[in-house]
Motif scaffolding. Structure first.
Motif, PDB file in Angstrom:
ATOM      1  N   TYR A 133       0.831  -1.209   0.000  1.00 57.93           N
ATOM      2  CA  TYR A 133       0.000   0.000   0.000  1.00 57.93           C
ATOM      3  C   TYR A 133       0.869   1.264   0.000  1.00 57.93           C
ATOM      4  O   TYR A 133       0.560   2.247  -0.679  1.00 57.93           O
ATOM      5  CB  TYR A 133      -0.932   0.005   1.206  1.00 57.93           C
TER       6      TYR A 133
ATOM      7  N   GLN B 180       2.176   1.823  -3.408  1.00 60.81           N
ATOM      8  CA  GLN B 180       1.140   2.362  -4.292  1.00 60.81           C
ATOM      9  C   GLN B 180       1.053   3.878  -4.175  1.00 60.81           C
ATOM     10  O   GLN B 180       0.936   4.587  -5.183  1.00 60.81           O
ATOM     11  CB  GLN B 180      -0.214   1.721  -3.964  1.00 60.81           C
ATOM     12  N   LYS B 181       1.121   4.397  -2.968  1.00 62.15           N
ATOM     13  CA  LYS B 181       1.093   5.852  -2.771  1.00 62.15           C
ATOM     14  C   LYS B 181       2.356   6.499  -3.336  1.00 62.15           C
ATOM     15  O   LYS B 181       2.300   7.594  -3.904  1.00 62.15           O
ATOM     16  CB  LYS B 181       0.976   6.171  -1.278  1.00 62.15           C
TER      17      LYS B 181
ATOM     18  N   GLU C 208       2.125   6.365  -7.433  1.00 65.79           N
ATOM     19  CA  GLU C 208       0.865   6.625  -8.134  1.00 65.79           C
ATOM     20  C   GLU C 208       0.899   7.848  -9.055  1.00 65.79           C
ATOM     21  O   GLU C 208       0.141   7.917 -10.021  1.00 65.79           O
ATOM     22  CB  GLU C 208      -0.288   6.769  -7.124  1.00 65.79           C
ATOM     23  N   SER C 209       1.778   8.786  -8.781  1.00 71.89           N
ATOM     24  CA  SER C 209       1.817   9.995  -9.617  1.00 71.89           C
ATOM     25  C   SER C 209       2.537   9.753 -10.947  1.00 71.89           C
ATOM     26  O   SER C 209       2.481  10.592 -11.842  1.00 71.89           O
ATOM     27  CB  SER C 209       2.512  11.136  -8.870  1.00 71.89           C
TER      28      SER C 209
ATOM     29  N   LYS D 249      -2.555   3.266 -14.068  1.00 69.46           N
ATOM     30  CA  LYS D 249      -3.365   2.119 -13.678  1.00 69.46           C
ATOM     31  C   LYS D 249      -3.783   1.463 -14.979  1.00 69.46           C
ATOM     32  O   LYS D 249      -4.687   1.917 -15.672  1.00 69.46           O
ATOM     33  CB  LYS D 249      -4.591   2.543 -12.864  1.00 69.46           C
TER      34      LYS D 249
ATOM     35  N   ARG E  66       7.301   0.018 -11.808  1.00 69.73           N
ATOM     36  CA  ARG E  66       6.691   0.060 -10.477  1.00 69.73           C
ATOM     37  C   ARG E  66       7.731  -0.203  -9.379  1.00 69.73           C
ATOM     38  O   ARG E  66       7.881   0.578  -8.440  1.00 69.73           O
ATOM     39  CB  ARG E  66       5.557  -0.966 -10.384  1.00 69.73           C
TER      40      ARG E  66
ATOM     41  N   ASN F  86       9.688   2.581  -6.733  1.00 66.60           N
ATOM     42  CA  ASN F  86       9.578   2.414  -5.286  1.00 66.60           C
ATOM     43  C   ASN F  86      10.948   2.257  -4.642  1.00 66.60           C
ATOM     44  O   ASN F  86      11.226   2.829  -3.581  1.00 66.60           O
ATOM     45  CB  ASN F  86       8.707   1.193  -4.975  1.00 66.60           C
TER      46      ASN F  86
ATOM     47  N   THR G 186       1.730  -3.794  -6.353  1.00 60.75           N
ATOM     48  CA  THR G 186       0.632  -2.849  -6.602  1.00 60.75           C
ATOM     49  C   THR G 186      -0.261  -3.318  -7.745  1.00 60.75           C
ATOM     50  O   THR G 186      -1.429  -2.929  -7.829  1.00 60.75           O
ATOM     51  CB  THR G 186       1.183  -1.442  -6.918  1.00 60.75           C
TER      52      THR G 186
ATOM     53  N   GLU H 249      -4.515  -3.446  -7.936  1.00 56.65           N
ATOM     54  CA  GLU H 249      -5.325  -2.960  -9.060  1.00 56.65           C
ATOM     55  C   GLU H 249      -6.245  -4.049  -9.608  1.00 56.65           C
ATOM     56  O   GLU H 249      -7.407  -3.781  -9.969  1.00 56.65           O
ATOM     57  CB  GLU H 249      -4.417  -2.421 -10.161  1.00 56.65           C
TER      58      GLU H 249
END
Length: 408
Positions: free
Chosen positions: A8, A11-12, A15-16, A20, A51, A55, A155, A159
């Motif tokens: 989670y 994902q934050k 996300e920018s 998705k 992804r 991260n 992530t 989705e």
């Protein structure tokens, strides 16, 4: 061990930047009515790898960012790391096998990374990268064996559950294991009854071998069109997570992968690399029979050289007898070649190539060999052409290049 909270947080974090990606039906065919495709080939940089890379880079210290990073990759992780570091002005050195995809190598350079082409396998490129880490005090961005990488890839699992809450099975490609580790963690934590299956190219089945032997094991790799998952030894972290969360692993052949690439182009209008096609290949080949279960196949990437795509499609068409090759020996007399061509045309065969050879070794002076490549509608059409032409009175010798006589 990585937790759902880590996924989670990832994902934050990402996300920018990441898309998705869409979840689309695989086919209107009744047999595959409950099969869906998670299209990571439409992701930034053309694969899911962005992804995990984003991260991992986001969690580096300021000091690590200042010194720079090093990675090794067959191409997709390379692009992810290059893209993730570019916007933050972090120096990135990427070691890629010299035999890697041209499009992947060039894209990595365009994202601003310093690319070093290495002789040998992906593992050899990894050795060069680790040497550079020691020499230049760089931080390694591992392609799969790191918790931040796994969390980023996980992530995708979030989705899938958001878009298809009643999903019953998820099928994921396996290379080093970072992708399936993250997805399986997210799926099993949030929907324990959903099955998670891994798929490897049978030519490089390192995770299956490792699970069967009880420890991460290096395998002897052979050539595969699924270069993105051609990993000889899975990661230690990934092995443990696969053992914990994945229900089963299967392998697919090169021909089955090619068939899936062709299917995705024709039925879904998707350009997909070999590794990205293996999940659907498992379904199309009936190696995973899931009845009417709602199933998601992960299409992990679309970075394939145009020439390789052309060769893959041609080979898949030959395999399905939608392209046929044969060699015909005829008398070298005026009109015989024209008869052959007219007879094929009468049968609605589309001739793509003709090679008329009078000088083949051992060929009688009054005879010639004609090699034809013909586009057909399907296998039944191919059979009709073969059966009809082989019986013509001007045909002296007949040799099929990709169609067994037993089929006629």
């Amino acid at each position: 061990m990585i937790t759902l909270d880590d996924v989670y947080r990832a994902q934050k974090t990402i996300e920018s930047v990441v898309f998705k990606t869409p979840l689309i039906p695989a086919s209107s065919n009744e047999k595959y009515k409950n099969v869906y495709l998670k299209c990571e080939n439409m992701q930034v940089t053309g694969s899911f790898k962005i992804r995990g890379a984003l991260n991992r880079i986001a969690n580096l210290s300021d000091e690590e960012k200042k010194k720079g990073v090093v990675a090794w990759s067959a191409g997709n992780h390379a692009q992810g790391v290059a893209y993730a570091t570019q916007s933050q002005n972090i120096d990135a050195t990427i070691c890629i096998p010299s035999t890697g995809s041209i499009s992947k190598i060039e894209a990595t350079k365009q994202y601003g990374a310093n690319v070093i082409l290495c002789h040998g396998s992906l593992e050899e490129a990894g050795k060069v990268a680790l040497s550079l880490k020691q020499t230049n005090d760089l931080t390694v961005i591992h392609p799969f064996d790191h918790e931040d990488i796994v969390a980023g890839q996980g992530t995708i699992g979030l989705e899938i559950l958001e878009d298809l809450p009643d999903v019953e099975a998820v099928i994921v490609p396996i290379g080093g294991g970072g992708l399936i580790s993250g997805i399986a963690l997210a799926i099993k934590q949030l929907k324990p009854d959903c099955k998670v299956y891994g798929v490897e190219a049978e030519n490089v089945a390192s995770m299956m071998t490792s699970i069967n032997t009880g420890a991460p094991t290096e395998v002897l790799a052979m050539d595969t069109i699924a270069d993105g998952i051609a990993v000889k030894r899975p990661g230690d972290l990934n092995y443990e997570m696969v053992k914990t969360y994945v229900d089963d692993i299967i392998t697919v052949s090169e021909d089955e992968i090619l068939n899936a690439i062709l299917y995705l182009v024709e039925k879904n209008h998707l350009v997909v690399e070999g590794a990205g096609a293996v999940a659907l290949a498992a379904v199309l080949s009936d190696k995973l029979v899931l009845a009417d279960k709602k199933t998601v196949c992960l299409v992990s990437g679309g970075n394939i050289d145009v020439e390789m795509l052309n060769r893959a499609l041609d080979k898949a068409l030959l395999q399905k007898s939608r392209l046929i090759e044969f060699s015909v020996e005829i008398y070298d007399r005026p009109g015989n070649l024209g008869k052959l061509i007219q007879d094929v045309a009468f049968l609605n065969g589309n001739i793509l190539k003709v090679d008329h050879n009078r000088n083949e070794t051992g060929l009688h002076v009054n005879r010639c060999i004609t090699n034809l490549v013909i586009e057909t509608i399907n296998e039944n059409h191919a059979r009709e052409i073969y059966e009809t032409i082989s019986k013509k009175d001007y045909v002296l010798r007949w040799e099929s290049k990709n169609y067994e006589d037993s089929k006629c």
